[in-house]
Design a protein around this motif. Sequence first.
Motif, PDB file in Angstrom:
ATOM      1  N   LYS A 123      30.896  31.360  43.975  1.00 42.40           N
ATOM      2  CA  LYS A 123      32.227  30.673  43.497  1.00 42.40           C
ATOM      3  C   LYS A 123      31.959  29.218  44.145  1.00 42.40           C
ATOM      4  O   LYS A 123      32.256  29.034  45.193  1.00 42.40           O
TER       5      LYS A 123
ATOM      6  N   GLU B 239      45.857  28.126  43.853  1.00 46.77           N
ATOM      7  CA  GLU B 239      45.074  28.884  43.221  1.00 46.77           C
ATOM      8  C   GLU B 239      43.470  28.843  43.723  1.00 46.77           C
ATOM      9  O   GLU B 239      42.946  29.786  43.869  1.00 46.77           O
TER      10      GLU B 239
ATOM     11  N   LYS C  77      45.603  30.459  55.555  1.00 51.14           N
ATOM     12  CA  LYS C  77      44.328  31.159  55.232  1.00 51.14           C
ATOM     13  C   LYS C  77      43.060  30.401  56.009  1.00 51.14           C
ATOM     14  O   LYS C  77      42.875  29.343  55.921  1.00 51.14           O
TER      15      LYS C  77
ATOM     16  N   ALA D 284      39.075  29.364  54.445  1.00 54.45           N
ATOM     17  CA  ALA D 284      39.380  29.029  52.784  1.00 54.45           C
ATOM     18  C   ALA D 284      38.270  28.558  52.033  1.00 54.45           C
ATOM     19  O   ALA D 284      38.364  29.000  50.916  1.00 54.45           O
TER      20      ALA D 284
ATOM     21  N   ASP E  92      49.921  32.846  46.330  1.00 53.97           N
ATOM     22  CA  ASP E  92      50.869  33.961  46.584  1.00 53.97           C
ATOM     23  C   ASP E  92      51.781  33.393  47.965  1.00 53.97           C
ATOM     24  O   ASP E  92      52.615  33.924  47.986  1.00 53.97           O
TER      25      ASP E  92
ATOM     26  N   GLY F  72      43.123  30.243  46.767  1.00 63.93           N
ATOM     27  CA  GLY F  72      43.489  31.590  47.228  1.00 63.93           C
ATOM     28  C   GLY F  72      44.897  31.744  47.968  1.00 63.93           C
ATOM     29  O   GLY F  72      44.884  32.765  48.439  1.00 63.93           O
ATOM     30  N   ILE F  73      45.773  30.788  47.776  1.00 60.05           N
ATOM     31  CA  ILE F  73      47.019  30.870  48.566  1.00 60.05           C
ATOM     32  C   ILE F  73      48.112  30.719  47.798  1.00 60.05           C
ATOM     33  O   ILE F  73      49.225  30.352  48.133  1.00 60.05           O
TER      34      ILE F  73
ATOM     35  N   ARG G 147      33.198  36.742  48.289  1.00 59.78           N
ATOM     36  CA  ARG G 147      34.526  36.608  48.774  1.00 59.78           C
ATOM     37  C   ARG G 147      35.059  35.256  49.439  1.00 59.78           C
ATOM     38  O   ARG G 147      36.399  34.985  49.596  1.00 59.78           O
ATOM     39  N   GLU G 148      34.460  34.388  49.359  1.00 61.05           N
ATOM     40  CA  GLU G 148      34.901  33.029  49.940  1.00 61.05           C
ATOM     41  C   GLU G 148      34.096  31.941  49.129  1.00 61.05           C
ATOM     42  O   GLU G 148      32.865  32.003  48.814  1.00 61.05           O
TER      43      GLU G 148
END
Length: 428
Positions: free
Chosen positions: A264, A365, A169, A172, A371, A368-369, A238-239
């Motif tokens: 965030k 988590e 990603k 990130a 998955d 955001g990776i 978004r980031e």
Amino acid sequence: MTTICRMRVIATAGLVAIATSSGVGAQTVAIVGGTVFPVSGPRIERGTVLMRDGRIVAVGANVAVPAGATTIDASGKWVTPGLVNANASVGLIEVGGVRQTVDDRAAGDHGIAASFAAVDGLNPESEMIPQTRAGGVTSVVMVPNGELVFGQAAAIDLVAGPASGFVVKAPAAMVTQLASPQLANLGARGELVGRLRQLFDDARIYMRHPADYDRGGLHRLSAAPRELAALVPVLSGREPLLVYADGASEIESALRLGHEYGIKVIIYGGAEAWRVAAELADAHVPVLTGALSNAPDDFDKLGQRQENPALLRRAHVEVVLIGNSNTEDAEIFNARNLSQDAGTAVAYGMSWDDALRAVTLAPAEVFGIADRVGSLSAGREANVVVWSGDPFELSTRAEHVFVRGREYTDPTREDLLTQRYRTLPPKY
């Protein structure tokens, strides 16, 4: 031309690479008989991890092993996801004293380098990659350095091949700091916070009126268009914003900025985070910190203590463990020692399960990776490590390291040096 040839990749912002490591093919591998720690679920005694085509196919106690699969007997061994080091310069710095091999910072525009993508300088031939991987670390978050806004962090897998294939990603996170006004060529911490507020305000203006900026219809903004544009994903949620802050007051400033702008926030460093654990928990802000050092090297860390990760977890703060020695070695040359950093956290009160999560699923988590990496679950990348015993014990070794289903056994620089000097010339 320098004597050190570097392969490079220009990574497009927002790129998520899905290419698997070369050489995986249709290989099926079954790790059988070990104590399996999926992290996303309870441990499995005498479990099996089945991998195919670079992905985990099944995990459990009664998994059928297909005919023709390569089988690794892990009886008496411990099996975990590959570790994720969330604060590393692996692939960005080779020799700290040789400028041509240092690619972790941009000159920027008056300390603002938001458009700087660290992954663009990734050296896929770095000696630090096999060294780090040999320690059971299969993924890292490459974190740039700088003055005020450092640039964009990227998550990569430690595979082999062209640099574009490493990326999990990118970006990130956006990286900034509230720890040192002097580093940003400013005079006081209040000025540092004010400078970030001005930058965020101007980025909002640019985000809403880019055409007016292009026509010269806006007042002079505090950074170039490319830097303001790079901050738009942060301000739109978004980031995440990765904020280096150690002192309790600095962390509180980061929390206020996050609340004011709807950002965030992730704290890294966090030497005195335990002092504001309740506030961090209420704001659901994770902390990247370590337990290795309790010797402050500046006044912002006077409250530093090795129980910091344990105290934060007791307050229900999400903790991601990183090396926190007072040298750059933790980020560059000793990124492989993450399992030992986790063991130190356990020695100072963190539960074993929390420590394992803090070097696997928690960083996945947070960035955001999850998955892709961080747990032993069907569909995840086959980043798997077989350990000789408890991975947090100093004597334990990573016996098998798989990244995207490929086992890596290439020697580290230490191995090569040991082999070279194993037999010394006779003394005269």
